[in-house]
Design a protein around this motif. Sequence first.
Motif, mmCIF file in Angstrom:
data_model
loop_
_atom_site.group_PDB
_atom_site.id
_atom_site.type_symbol
_atom_site.label_atom_id
_atom_site.label_comp_id
_atom_site.label_asym_id
_atom_site.label_seq_id
_atom_site.Cartn_x
_atom_site.Cartn_y
_atom_site.Cartn_z
ATOM 1 N N ALA A 52 0.821 -1.203 0.000
ATOM 2 C CA ALA A 52 0.000 0.000 0.000
ATOM 3 C C ALA A 52 0.857 1.257 0.000
ATOM 4 O O ALA A 52 0.586 2.214 -0.742
ATOM 5 C CB ALA A 52 -0.930 -0.002 1.210
ATOM 6 N N GLY A 53 1.906 1.262 0.826
ATOM 7 C CA GLY A 53 2.764 2.437 0.923
ATOM 8 C C GLY A 53 3.436 2.793 -0.391
ATOM 9 O O GLY A 53 3.502 3.967 -0.776
ATOM 10 N N PHE A 54 3.921 1.792 -1.112
ATOM 11 C CA PHE A 54 4.647 2.070 -2.351
ATOM 12 C C PHE A 54 3.715 2.234 -3.553
ATOM 13 O O PHE A 54 4.034 2.972 -4.496
ATOM 14 C CB PHE A 54 5.688 0.972 -2.609
ATOM 15 N N LEU A 55 2.544 1.575 -3.539
ATOM 16 C CA LEU A 55 1.596 1.742 -4.638
ATOM 17 C C LEU A 55 0.900 3.096 -4.590
ATOM 18 O O LEU A 55 0.457 3.615 -5.624
ATOM 19 C CB LEU A 55 0.537 0.636 -4.593
ATOM 20 N N TYR A 56 0.787 3.671 -3.397
ATOM 21 C CA TYR A 56 0.024 4.909 -3.217
ATOM 22 C C TYR A 56 0.529 6.031 -4.121
ATOM 23 O O TYR A 56 -0.258 6.814 -4.649
ATOM 24 C CB TYR A 56 0.093 5.340 -1.750
ATOM 25 N N ASP A 57 1.840 6.117 -4.306
ATOM 26 C CA ASP A 57 2.407 7.181 -5.136
ATOM 27 C C ASP A 57 2.031 7.034 -6.602
ATOM 28 O O ASP A 57 2.072 8.009 -7.365
ATOM 29 C CB ASP A 57 3.939 7.204 -5.005
ATOM 30 N N PHE A 58 1.651 5.823 -7.021
ATOM 31 C CA PHE A 58 1.257 5.604 -8.411
ATOM 32 C C PHE A 58 -0.247 5.779 -8.620
ATOM 33 O O PHE A 58 -0.713 5.858 -9.751
ATOM 34 C CB PHE A 58 1.674 4.189 -8.865
ATOM 35 N N GLY A 59 -0.976 5.829 -7.546
ATOM 36 C CA GLY A 59 -2.419 6.020 -7.609
ATOM 37 C C GLY A 59 -3.022 5.773 -6.245
ATOM 38 O O GLY A 59 -2.801 4.717 -5.652
ATOM 39 N N SER A 60 -3.766 6.748 -5.723
ATOM 40 C CA SER A 60 -4.228 6.666 -4.339
ATOM 41 C C SER A 60 -5.233 5.529 -4.103
ATOM 42 O O SER A 60 -5.454 5.117 -2.966
ATOM 43 C CB SER A 60 -4.841 7.997 -3.901
ATOM 44 N N LYS A 61 -5.836 5.009 -5.183
ATOM 45 C CA LYS A 61 -6.784 3.899 -5.018
ATOM 46 C C LYS A 61 -6.190 2.540 -5.380
ATOM 47 O O LYS A 61 -6.853 1.510 -5.220
ATOM 48 C CB LYS A 61 -8.048 4.152 -5.832
ATOM 49 N N LEU A 62 -4.949 2.527 -5.839
ATOM 50 C CA LEU A 62 -4.313 1.262 -6.195
ATOM 51 C C LEU A 62 -4.224 0.276 -5.019
ATOM 52 O O LEU A 62 -4.447 -0.926 -5.202
ATOM 53 C CB LEU A 62 -2.922 1.509 -6.774
ATOM 54 N N PRO A 63 -3.882 0.740 -3.807
ATOM 55 C CA PRO A 63 -3.841 -0.210 -2.681
ATOM 56 C C PRO A 63 -5.168 -0.926 -2.454
ATOM 57 O O PRO A 63 -5.197 -2.105 -2.121
ATOM 58 C CB PRO A 63 -3.475 0.672 -1.482
#
Length: 391
Positions: free
Chosen positions: A353-364
């Motif tokens: 979640a922490g690293f995906l968040y920068d690519f899209g806030s709903k990705l996690p």
Amino acid sequence: MKQKSLRKFLFFNFLIMAVFNFAHPVTPRLINELELPSYMFGLFFALMSIGSYIFSPIWGSLSDYKGRKRFLMIGVLGYGTAQLGFGLSQSAALISAFRVLGGVLSVSYIAVVMACISDLSSPENRAKSLAYLAATTAMGSAVGSNIGGWLGATNYKYSFIVQFAACIAITVALFFLTNETLEKKKEGKAVLALNHLKLKKSSLDFKSILGALILTVAFMNITTTSYNSTIGYFVESDLKLPTQLNGLILSIVPICAVLVNFLVNPRLAAKYDELKTLIVVIALTGGSLFIWAYSSNLIVMGIFLVIFFIVMPLAQPIYQSMISKHAKDNAGEIMGIQNSARSVGMVIGSLMAGFLYDFGSKLPFLVGSVMALIACLILILQYRREKKTSA
């Protein structure tokens, strides 16, 4: 006598879970005020989960030999101390060290309290008792998130300081007001449960029902952690809401958990096959979270978010009931193994979640929903295997 002790432990669980959640609404503010990178919210959660993974079976197995009460007290007082260090630290390195310590110590309470409830429950009432444990956990989390949001409205450190003081008070109360729940301790020298740390083939058969349950516990905790570790930061950083509202939003899922675990889970346990019920619950959890995160229609989002809030809390007590049925004279160890599976999911979920968040806030949220659907598929295959075996 056991019923009176059971009610007492459930009440203490409510208080302890409330106090344990004081700092959650203000942690995003800590990260922002110290100007730490956004992925740190996932890293901090993961570090705590690593400590929990390593020590959960250890505390559980020790409680089978030494009794439960002392480990409940170690967990409460230890977590309060670690949280004080976390909240007052100014560097990422020191905060990280206290996060690991918090995971090591808090899980002494979390793993052992499930064994306490099993000690105090008859086999036929165990599912109901564990549902009540989940409900008091959720109720305490909701209350604690709201209190913590208000305590930290002017200064986030106040939430941590009050949390520490409350943990001291509760530890004293546990000492004077509770009794040991383990009637027959294991004899001989205590043997630590360390198999989960050894690089060898697991002693669990993942083709068995117990193995499938433990495996999917990890997958489901990737899902719940992806949501839980992201939503507070999402509210603080994307929606720009104050800590009081952050605390209120963080309490929505626990409030739903209270309602479903008091009103729905006992009825499900009494009327329906647990494995089939668990499959349906997990399918609804993953599907509703996916549609909420993927959809842009506000009405559709609202409907499926409500479904997610209702069904997500149903899984945990079903898991606890099914896994506890496989415990004989080592309930503490088995509950510890379950908690380690939870911790693995929490580590993966929080880092992801922490690293995906920068690519899209709903990705996690999207990836978390996929993990739940994988867990559902594993349990469907297990259900078919069980039917074939019994045919």
